[in-house]
Design a protein around this motif. Structure first.
Motif, PDB file in Angstrom:
ATOM      1  N   UNK A   1      93.826  56.385  89.789  1.00 35.40           N
ATOM      2  CA  UNK A   1      92.750  57.300  89.412  1.00 35.40           C
ATOM      3  C   UNK A   1      91.332  56.778  89.456  1.00 35.40           C
ATOM      4  N   UNK A   2      91.169  55.581  89.905  1.00 34.50           N
ATOM      5  CA  UNK A   2      89.832  55.157  90.102  1.00 34.50           C
ATOM      6  C   UNK A   2      89.464  55.283  91.490  1.00 34.50           C
ATOM      7  N   UNK A   3      90.508  55.276  92.525  1.00 41.28           N
ATOM      8  CA  UNK A   3      90.232  55.286  93.966  1.00 41.28           C
ATOM      9  C   UNK A   3      89.195  56.420  94.475  1.00 41.28           C
ATOM     10  N   UNK A   4      89.102  57.532  93.823  1.00 39.55           N
ATOM     11  CA  UNK A   4      87.972  58.508  94.446  1.00 39.55           C
ATOM     12  C   UNK A   4      86.771  57.889  94.543  1.00 39.55           C
ATOM     13  N   UNK A   5      86.317  56.841  93.662  1.00 38.90           N
ATOM     14  CA  UNK A   5      85.177  56.282  93.715  1.00 38.90           C
ATOM     15  C   UNK A   5      85.023  55.664  94.941  1.00 38.90           C
ATOM     16  N   UNK A   6      85.972  55.415  95.857  1.00 40.55           N
ATOM     17  CA  UNK A   6      85.762  54.693  97.021  1.00 40.55           C
ATOM     18  C   UNK A   6      85.364  55.893  97.952  1.00 40.55           C
ATOM     19  N   UNK A   7      85.693  57.045  97.772  1.00 42.52           N
ATOM     20  CA  UNK A   7      85.618  58.245  98.834  1.00 42.52           C
ATOM     21  C   UNK A   7      84.234  58.189  99.007  1.00 42.52           C
ATOM     22  N   UNK A   8      83.519  58.607 100.178  1.00 48.61           N
ATOM     23  CA  UNK A   8      82.191  58.992 100.571  1.00 48.61           C
ATOM     24  C   UNK A   8      81.833  60.350  99.899  1.00 48.61           C
ATOM     25  N   UNK A   9      80.683  60.404  99.329  1.00 50.49           N
ATOM     26  CA  UNK A   9      80.448  61.570  98.508  1.00 50.49           C
ATOM     27  C   UNK A   9      79.510  62.577  99.353  1.00 50.49           C
ATOM     28  N   UNK A  10      78.755  62.273 100.380  1.00 51.45           N
ATOM     29  CA  UNK A  10      77.921  62.828 101.413  1.00 51.45           C
ATOM     30  C   UNK A  10      78.286  62.760 102.831  1.00 51.45           C
ATOM     31  N   UNK A  11      78.335  63.747 103.211  1.00 54.88           N
ATOM     32  CA  UNK A  11      78.542  63.539 105.080  1.00 54.88           C
ATOM     33  C   UNK A  11      77.545  62.985 105.651  1.00 54.88           C
ATOM     34  N   UNK A  12      77.643  62.017 106.463  1.00 57.64           N
ATOM     35  CA  UNK A  12      76.525  61.645 107.317  1.00 57.64           C
ATOM     36  C   UNK A  12      76.644  62.121 108.671  1.00 57.64           C
ATOM     37  N   UNK A  13      75.590  61.852 109.421  1.00 51.21           N
ATOM     38  CA  UNK A  13      75.654  62.025 111.098  1.00 51.21           C
ATOM     39  C   UNK A  13      76.740  61.362 111.553  1.00 51.21           C
ATOM     40  N   UNK A  14      77.241  61.677 112.693  1.00 53.69           N
ATOM     41  CA  UNK A  14      78.502  60.957 113.307  1.00 53.69           C
ATOM     42  C   UNK A  14      78.103  59.602 113.717  1.00 53.69           C
ATOM     43  N   UNK A  15      76.967  59.392 114.055  1.00 53.21           N
ATOM     44  CA  UNK A  15      76.524  57.839 114.429  1.00 53.21           C
ATOM     45  C   UNK A  15      75.231  57.606 114.174  1.00 53.21           C
ATOM     46  N   UNK A  16      74.987  56.672 113.145  1.00 53.07           N
ATOM     47  CA  UNK A  16      73.299  56.445 112.978  1.00 53.07           C
ATOM     48  C   UNK A  16      73.027  55.516 113.952  1.00 53.07           C
ATOM     49  N   UNK A  17      71.674  55.213 114.081  1.00 60.99           N
ATOM     50  CA  UNK A  17      71.069  54.165 114.927  1.00 60.99           C
ATOM     51  C   UNK A  17      71.801  53.119 115.115  1.00 60.99           C
ATOM     52  N   UNK A  18      72.163  52.225 114.161  1.00 53.70           N
ATOM     53  CA  UNK A  18      72.789  50.948 114.196  1.00 53.70           C
ATOM     54  C   UNK A  18      74.173  51.147 114.911  1.00 53.70           C
ATOM     55  N   UNK A  19      74.811  52.266 114.448  1.00 56.37           N
ATOM     56  CA  UNK A  19      76.194  52.192 115.108  1.00 56.37           C
ATOM     57  C   UNK A  19      76.169  52.737 116.674  1.00 56.37           C
ATOM     58  N   UNK A  20      75.101  53.462 117.004  1.00 54.65           N
ATOM     59  CA  UNK A  20      74.749  53.823 118.503  1.00 54.65           C
ATOM     60  C   UNK A  20      74.404  52.608 119.091  1.00 54.65           C
ATOM     61  N   UNK A  21      73.560  51.535 118.689  1.00 54.81           N
ATOM     62  CA  UNK A  21      73.373  50.485 119.315  1.00 54.81           C
ATOM     63  C   UNK A  21      74.607  49.702 119.414  1.00 54.81           C
ATOM     64  N   UNK A  22      75.436  49.625 118.406  1.00 58.39           N
ATOM     65  CA  UNK A  22      76.466  48.813 118.532  1.00 58.39           C
ATOM     66  C   UNK A  22      77.381  49.326 119.343  1.00 58.39           C
ATOM     67  N   UNK A  23      77.521  50.482 119.804  1.00 58.49           N
ATOM     68  CA  UNK A  23      78.710  51.253 120.500  1.00 58.49           C
ATOM     69  C   UNK A  23      78.298  50.826 121.875  1.00 58.49           C
ATOM     70  N   UNK A  24      76.937  50.575 122.321  1.00 66.65           N
ATOM     71  CA  UNK A  24      76.714  50.019 123.643  1.00 66.65           C
ATOM     72  C   UNK A  24      76.751  48.765 124.219  1.00 66.65           C
ATOM     73  N   UNK A  25      77.031  47.894 122.906  1.00 67.82           N
ATOM     74  CA  UNK A  25      76.938  46.219 123.393  1.00 67.82           C
ATOM     75  C   UNK A  25      78.463  46.129 124.005  1.00 67.82           C
TER      76      UNK A  25
END
Length: 414
Positions: A390-414
């Motif tokens: 019953x407590x596991x929904x607290x682990x779900x993301x409540x808001x939708x983010x952009x597909x890749x943030x700046x840090x993730x874009x940088x990581x995908x290029x390394x």
């Protein structure tokens, strides 16, 4: 985004291979524990070890496979994993026919099959992303999910009947043949699959073993979904052996009632997976995923209140139907989101990390809940798992983010 959308001949062969192997696995459901008990006269401790060790050791062995598979053509890897599973399973009836079957061999075969399962799922996810246009991924994943639940409805009852008439080796042979047919179906896809380009060093580096986990944990949406999936799957799977003990022991359910209670509600998985594309088209991916993730956590606590007789059987079927329907809706949306938000050169490592973590968590939680049941009783242990879910929904993301943030874009290029 309709479930009837045509996805082409190549996807048709991929789906056909998945259907065959899924039904084979459904037929083999429960065969290894039965062989351990009926043929090798193993005790409860050995049977539990067979279930837990196969997952745990298989997950450990699969860790280096992610980087290895990432930079190879995926279809040959999938064919190889099918053939490995076929050969491993066929070794069991062969050893039995020669009078040489042992518990150690069952353990080795379960590890080999679990390892090949993880590698196959990771390779197939990457292959599907390259085969199907992004707008069709949810339809494709929905078809795979509906196949899984249909095989779960049909396979175990047929497998149980086959075991009753011909013995437990029958379904092991059937599953082995299904993997051989799956390999032939994958070969029939045809076409040319480009060899993935590898940046940097040609040889595998130790750091690449953790790349899948690094990517998931750095992603604002995948990170909470990862932890939610691990905890939910672990708690649900950890209670399955305890339910078997409770229902077949103190509550006095017949084996056919036990099978019916868990097979019939799997129709809900088919319903949920078929509804997924329509609901996502209407309400959006994040809202459907969050709502289904919340709803699936509300059902299992009801299993702690099961009683003997028809009322108990009805309660189990209602709870399982609700849980499976929500899972059938949640799983293909999650699988599609995960593919959409993972760069193509990291899909295999990400999916491997996800599968390895899930298998290890299920093995660990199964062991812990077995100990808890020994101390408090199976009903109490089931109730504890239900309350924690019953407590596991607290682990779900409540808001939708952009597909890749700046840090993730940088990581995908390394």
């Amino acid at each position: 985004m309709t479930g009837r959308r045509a996805l082409g001949r190549q996807f048709g062969w991929l789906w056909a291979a998945f259907v065959v192997s899924s039904y084979g696995t459904g037929l083999r459901f429960g065969a290894f524990p039965m062989i351990a008990v009926l043929v090798l006269h193993s005790g409860p401790t050995q049977v539990a070890a067979l279930a837990a060790a196969g997952r745990a050791v298989g997950a450990l062995v699969a860790v280096p496979l992610g980087p290895w598979v990432e930079f190879r053509r995926k279809r040959p890897v999938m064919v190889a994993m099918d053939l490995i599973r076929c050969a491993a399973l066929l070794s069991v009836p062969a050893a039995f026919a020669l009078g040489r079957l042992s518990f150690a061999q069952l353990l080795v075969v379960s590890v080999a099959v679990a390892t090949a399962d993880i590698a196959f799922r990771a390779a197939s996810g990457a292959y599907l992303k390259g085969l199907v246009p992004p707008e069709d991924l949810l339809v494709a994943n929905g078809r795979f999910e509906s196949t899984t639940w249909t095989a779960t409805v049909v396979g175990p009852p047929l497998g149980g009947a086959a075991i009753g008439m011909f013995g437990p080796m029958t379904t092991v042979v059937a599953d082995a043949v299904s993997y051989l047919l799956s390999a032939l179906g994958l070969r029939a896809i045809g076409g040319t699959e480009p060899r993935p380009a590898r940046a940097g060093a040609a040889r595998l580096r130790a750091g690449e073993l953790l790349e899948g986990w690094r990517y998931v944990l750095a992603h604002a949406m995948l990170r909470p979904l990862f932890f939610n999936a691990i905890v939910v799957n672990g708690l649900i799977m950890a209670t399955e052996p305890l339910l078997a003990v409770l229902l077949l022991g103190p509550l006095g359910f017949a084996p056919w009632q036990y099978g019916l209670a868990f097979a019939a509600p799997c129709v809900g998985g088919l319903i949920g997976s078929r509804l997924a594309p329509r609901l996502v088209a209407r309400f959006g991916q994040h809202k459907v995923m969050f709502s289904a993730g919340v709803l699936r956590a509300c059902w299992p606590v009801g299993l702690a209140f099961v009683r003997p007789g028809v009322p108990g059987l009805v309660l189990i079927m209602v709870v399982q139907f609700g849980l499976v329907t929500c899972c059938g809706l949640f799983n293909p949306v999650l699988a599609t989101y995960r593919l959409d938000h993972t760069p193509s050169d990291r899909v295999v490592r990400t999916l491997t990390a996800w599968s390895v973590s899930s298998s290890a968590a299920i093995a660990a939680m199964t062991a812990v809940w077995g100990l808890l049941a020994a101390l408090t009783g199976p009903r109490t242990a089931i109730a504890v798992a239900g309350v924690l879910l019953l407590a596991t929904p607290l682990l779900l993301p409540r808001r939708e983010h952009a597909p890749l943030d700046t840090r993730e874009q940088a990581a995908s290029l390394t």
